[in-house]
Write an enzyme that holds these catalytic residues in place. Structure first.
Site, PDB file in Angstrom:
ATOM      1  N   HIS A  27      -6.523  -7.289 -25.255  1.00  0.00           N
ATOM      2  CA  HIS A  27      -6.924  -8.505 -25.974  1.00  0.00           C
ATOM      3  C   HIS A  27      -8.249  -8.296 -26.697  1.00  0.00           C
ATOM      4  CE1 HIS A  27      -4.276  -9.636 -22.646  1.00  0.00           C
ATOM      5  NE2 HIS A  27      -3.923 -10.689 -23.359  1.00  0.00           N
ATOM      6  N   HIS A 257      -5.419 -12.115 -30.739  1.00  0.00           N
ATOM      7  CA  HIS A 257      -5.571 -12.514 -29.329  1.00  0.00           C
ATOM      8  C   HIS A 257      -5.193 -11.404 -28.355  1.00  0.00           C
ATOM      9  CE1 HIS A 257      -5.093 -14.678 -25.521  1.00  0.00           C
ATOM     10  NE2 HIS A 257      -3.983 -13.966 -25.409  1.00  0.00           N
ATOM     11  N   GLU A 404      -7.069 -30.339  -4.391  1.00  0.00           N
ATOM     12  CA  GLU A 404      -6.731 -29.188  -3.545  1.00  0.00           C
ATOM     13  C   GLU A 404      -6.946 -27.852  -4.258  1.00  0.00           C
ATOM     14  OE1 GLU A 404      -4.652 -31.731  -4.041  1.00  0.00           O
ATOM     15  OE2 GLU A 404      -4.463 -32.722  -2.087  1.00  0.00           O
ATOM     16  N   HIS A 466       6.417 -34.861   2.479  1.00  0.00           N
ATOM     17  CA  HIS A 466       5.278 -34.337   3.226  1.00  0.00           C
ATOM     18  C   HIS A 466       5.663 -33.251   4.224  1.00  0.00           C
ATOM     19  CE1 HIS A 466       3.205 -37.587   1.383  1.00  0.00           C
ATOM     20  NE2 HIS A 466       2.119 -37.484   2.125  1.00  0.00           N
TER      21      HIS A 466
HETATM   22  C1  LIG Z   1      -2.560 -19.641 -15.682  1.00  0.00           C
HETATM   23  C2  LIG Z   1      -2.294 -18.763 -16.857  1.00  0.00           C
HETATM   24  N1  LIG Z   1      -1.352 -19.117 -17.736  1.00  0.00           N
HETATM   25  C3  LIG Z   1      -1.077 -18.336 -18.784  1.00  0.00           C
HETATM   26  C4  LIG Z   1      -1.737 -17.164 -18.972  1.00  0.00           C
HETATM   27  C5  LIG Z   1      -1.376 -16.248 -20.149  1.00  0.00           C
HETATM   28  N2  LIG Z   1      -2.425 -16.346 -21.159  1.00  0.00           N
HETATM   29  C6  LIG Z   1      -3.417 -15.447 -21.222  1.00  0.00           C
HETATM   30  S1  LIG Z   1      -4.526 -15.789 -22.415  1.00  0.00           S
HETATM   31  C7  LIG Z   1      -3.670 -17.155 -22.913  1.00  0.00           C
HETATM   32  C8  LIG Z   1      -4.143 -18.007 -24.048  1.00  0.00           C
HETATM   33  C9  LIG Z   1      -5.539 -18.324 -23.879  1.00  0.00           C
HETATM   34  O1  LIG Z   1      -6.081 -18.922 -24.998  1.00  0.00           O
HETATM   35  P1  LIG Z   1      -7.637 -18.965 -25.101  1.00  0.00           P
HETATM   36  O2  LIG Z   1      -8.202 -19.256 -23.774  1.00  0.00           O
HETATM   37  O3  LIG Z   1      -7.977 -19.871 -26.191  1.00  0.00           O
HETATM   38  O4  LIG Z   1      -8.015 -17.484 -25.424  1.00  0.00           O
HETATM   39  P2  LIG Z   1      -8.244 -16.841 -26.854  1.00  0.00           P
HETATM   40  O5  LIG Z   1      -6.911 -16.671 -27.487  1.00  0.00           O
HETATM   41  O6  LIG Z   1      -9.111 -17.750 -27.605  1.00  0.00           O
HETATM   42  O7  LIG Z   1      -8.877 -15.550 -26.517  1.00  0.00           O
HETATM   43  C10 LIG Z   1      -2.543 -17.327 -22.114  1.00  0.00           C
HETATM   44  C11 LIG Z   1      -1.580 -18.435 -22.302  1.00  0.00           C
HETATM   45  C12 LIG Z   1      -2.730 -16.818 -18.034  1.00  0.00           C
HETATM   46  N3  LIG Z   1      -3.433 -15.710 -18.094  1.00  0.00           N
HETATM   47  N4  LIG Z   1      -2.994 -17.654 -17.001  1.00  0.00           N
END
Ligand SMILES: Cc1ncc(C[n+]2csc(CCOP(=O)(O)OP(=O)(O)O)c2C)c(N)n1
Ligand SMILES: [Mg+2]
Length: 658
Positions: A27, A257, A404, A466
């Site tokens: 990334h 990204h 939680e 529950h």
């Molecule tokens: C809980 C979770 N859901 C999905 C992902 C997959 N994922 C990694 S980065 C991302 C998008 C994040 O967007 P942003 O925080 O705006 O990052 P940017 O593209 O700006 O670097 C996703 C959906 C993850 N790592 N964790």
């Protein structure tokens, strides 16, 4: 020779794009966008010493947007941590120190694993809370540091962030500073595809200070951080950035990204930013400037070491900071076990746990209790654990509210920070709500103790919403997580002892709402639970004559014992094996396991949960008495009859196999 801010930030950008390009995955966009913010933070503010990475009073830096791991690896390399260019070249390769997402424990300087978005910001709240609590206990001369987190749009979309923000605002954790990578981009495209939130207003509503800055203007960033550090509340700095900053055609788009930029784009970026150096080459003036910035903390650290050496309770402080238990606590627990074996009270194991905690929290000051608004039900508060409030952090009990998931993440933060052993409670069925953070406790090898009560249909009238049936199987499936389900007060004490002694493994204490008859009625100094499973009652005439082995945990041990009586009255020598912790049992020698399980005997398991997982002990021919679907709403005794979890059925299952 000096280096400019831009040169220092560009060093991060090029290390990141070149490493992602070499790995053919990763990334680049986020490190390119946040390079300016991170450079200001690491060179002007962050208190750290790469030569003493575990220094307790260092600032904590949490990369909540964990996909931007190359930002962190670049920062660690440049500022002088033990992370070489060779390591960076091996980004994302098997066995390298530079995993796709930063993993705790692989290299110094990584404070937490933040692959799952939102976990980092919530864990950072735990770090900030730990700092505040330690500062309150030891004074500013000993503890006085900040927690910084970089969070992305994704972190702020995740539900856990709301729980965490709300908690931090309420507790007024003013040394927590979150820098939001406000780049309007997520994976699917622009964030306006999915959200219209006014993030600053949202944070303000929870009691945070907020600022918005141009995330590419080092002067503005510096001013904003300086201001945030003076705030009486936690701070959000919205840093408006361009994802993939510097990429000639892809900057500002989601294309940067999560994929390599490609050779041509990187070449264009080199020209655009005036970077005349090849991949992984950092010119001396820039590296020197970074190393100088990395050495800023040495003086502070040495001063701190001098001051803390002179503390009157220095030894105890250092022990606790390292997670070591104080001396003598086991003796108090043993005395308690002896007393319980004599008194033989009929107690729910949640009550038993409350009694054990009374003893343990008095003996171990590092233990920090809590609950997600179920204090009276989960019995986690003791006379030693006064409530923590936003005016008084000297207490030892955290009212997490009905949050939680954040509770679990905050406990991770408390444990990772050092100095505390967090435990807290909710209903077992809500482990589902915490699972994301529980998994990280296990992955990061943290001693976090989850008190999970109301563990089966035995909770009765509240009904199937529950009543966990599959929760035990889910927890047992998790690597490096010990699931304890004790059958009485003595076993409960033993489970707690093991959980505290396992410094690198989180534990779940799965406890009943309903009262249970005592089973361990003669005192043994040996911790029987430490072996995971043991013969609670051998067959009449000894192991050699054993025909049936009944295996049970928790509340069903009582049923197994009644079934044993019936079987033996009918002339069948029968043993009962109590299995409070499968994970520990699986670690025992084959000889021990064979002896306990009774090779060649008829086996019947009994547990008020689904069979999933039991086959490894029962084999395909073994019997099982438990649940096959969800529970129902009724008094517990009616439910046990209704679902057939009875001694009669255990006897029938055994007889059918004799
Ligand atoms: C809980 C979770 N859901 C999905 C992902 C997959 N994922 C990694 S980065 C991302 C998008 C994040 O967007 P942003 O925080 O705006 O990052 P940017 O593209 O700006 O670097 C996703 C959906 C993850 N790592 N964790
Ligand atoms: Mg984004």
């Amino acid at each position: 020779m000096t280096a400019t801010h831009k040169e220092m930030a560009n060093a991060i950008r090029f290390l990141s794009v070149d490493a992602v390009q070499a790995a053919k995955s990763g990334h680049p966009g986020m490190p390119m966008g946040m390079a300016d913010v991170a450079t200001v933070l690491f060179t002007k503010f962050l208190k750290f010493d790469p030569k003493a990475p575990k220094w307790l009073d260092r600032d904590r830096f949490v990369l909540s947007a964990g996909h931007g791991s190359m930002l962190l690896y670049s920062l660690l390399h440049l500022s002088g941590y033990k992370l070489t260019i060779k390591d960076i070249r091996k980004f994302r390769q098997l066995g390298s120190k530079t995993a796709g997402h930063p993993e705790y424990g692989h290299i110094d300087g990584i404070e937490t694993t933040t692959g799952p978005l939102g976990q980092g910001i919530a864990t950072a709240v735990g770090f900030a809370l730990a700092e505040k609590m330690l500062r309150d206990r030891h004074g500013e001369g000993v503890v006085d540091h900040h927690t910084y987190a970089i969070a992305g749009d994704g972190c702020l979309m995740e539900g856990i962030s709301q729980e965490a923000i709300s908690m931090a605002g309420h507790l007024k954790l003013n040394k927590l500073i979150v820098m939001w990578d406000d780049n309007d981009i997520c994976i699917d495209g622009a964030t306006n595809l999915t959200t219209s939130d006014d993030q600053c207003k949202r944070f303000e509503a929870s009691g945070w200070d907020t600022q918005s800055v141009d995330g590419h203007d080092p002067v503005a960033i510096k001013r904003a951080i300086a201001k945030a550090r003076k705030s009486a509340r936690p701070s959000l700095i919205a840093c408006k950035t361009i994802i993939g900053y510097g990429a000639p055609t892809k900057a500002g788009t989601h294309d940067t990204h999560g994929a390599p930029l490609g050779e041509a784009e990187i070449q264009g970026m080199r020209e655009g930013l005036g970077w005349r150096h090849g991949p992984f080459v950092i010119p001396k003036n820039i590296l020197d400037a970074w190393r100088q910035a990395g050495a800023r903390g040495v003086k502070d650290r040495l001063g701190w070491e001098k001051r803390t050496a002179k503390m009157k309770n220095a030894a105890a402080f250092k022990r606790a900071a390292k997670g070591k238990l104080p001396t003598g606590w086991e003796n108090k627990l043993d005395a308690f076990k002896a007393q319980m074996a004599k008194e033989r009270p009929k107690l729910a194991t949640r009550q038993a746990s409350g009694k054990v905690l009374e003893v343990l929290t008095a003996a171990i000051p590092a233990m920090i209790g809590g609950s997600a608004d179920l204090t009276g039900s989960v019995n986690t508060k003791t006379s030693s654990t006064k409530s923590i409030t936003n005016k008084d952090f000297s207490g030892r009990y955290i009212h997490y509210g009905v949050r939680e998931h954040a509770m679990a993440a905050v406990m991770n933060g408390l444990a990772l920070h050092g100095g505390f052993i967090p435990y807290s409670g909710t209903f077992a069925v809500f482990a589902d709500y915490m699972k994301g953070a529980m998994r990280l406790s296990a992955l990061m090898r943290q001693r976090v103790i989850y008190v999970l009560t109301h563990d089966s249909i035995g909770l009765g009238e509240d009904g199937p919403t529950h009543q966990p049936v599959e929760t035990l199987a889910m927890l047992r499936a998790m690597p490096n997580f010990n699931v304890f389900r004790p059958c009485d007060v003595v076993e409960t004490a033993e489970c707690w002892q093991v959980a505290l002694e396992q410094q690198n493994t989180p534990s779940g204490m799965v406890l009943t709402r309903q009262g249970l008859a005592p089973q361990r009625t003669t005192h043994k100094k040996t911790n029987m639970t430490a072996k995971g499973a043991y013969v609670l009652a051998e067959a009449d005439g000894g192991a050699a004559r054993r025909k049936v082995t009944l295996l049970a945990s928790g509340s069903e041990v009582e049923i197994a014992m009644a079934a044993r009586d019936a079987l033996q009255a009918g002339g069948t020598p029968t043993a009962v094996v109590s299995m409070p912790c499968w994970e520990l049992f699986d670690l025992q020698s084959p000889a021990y396991r064979k002896k306990v399980l009774g090779e060649g005997t008829v086996k019947v398991g009994v547990e008020a949960a689904i069979r999933f997982g039991w086959d490894k002990y029962l084999g395909p021919d073994g019997g099982f008495v438990g649940m096959t679907g969800f529970g129902a709403s009724a008094p517990a005794s009616d439910l046990y009859k209704h679902f057939g979890i009875t001694a009669e059925n255990v006897v029938a299952q055994a007889k059918a196999r004799l």
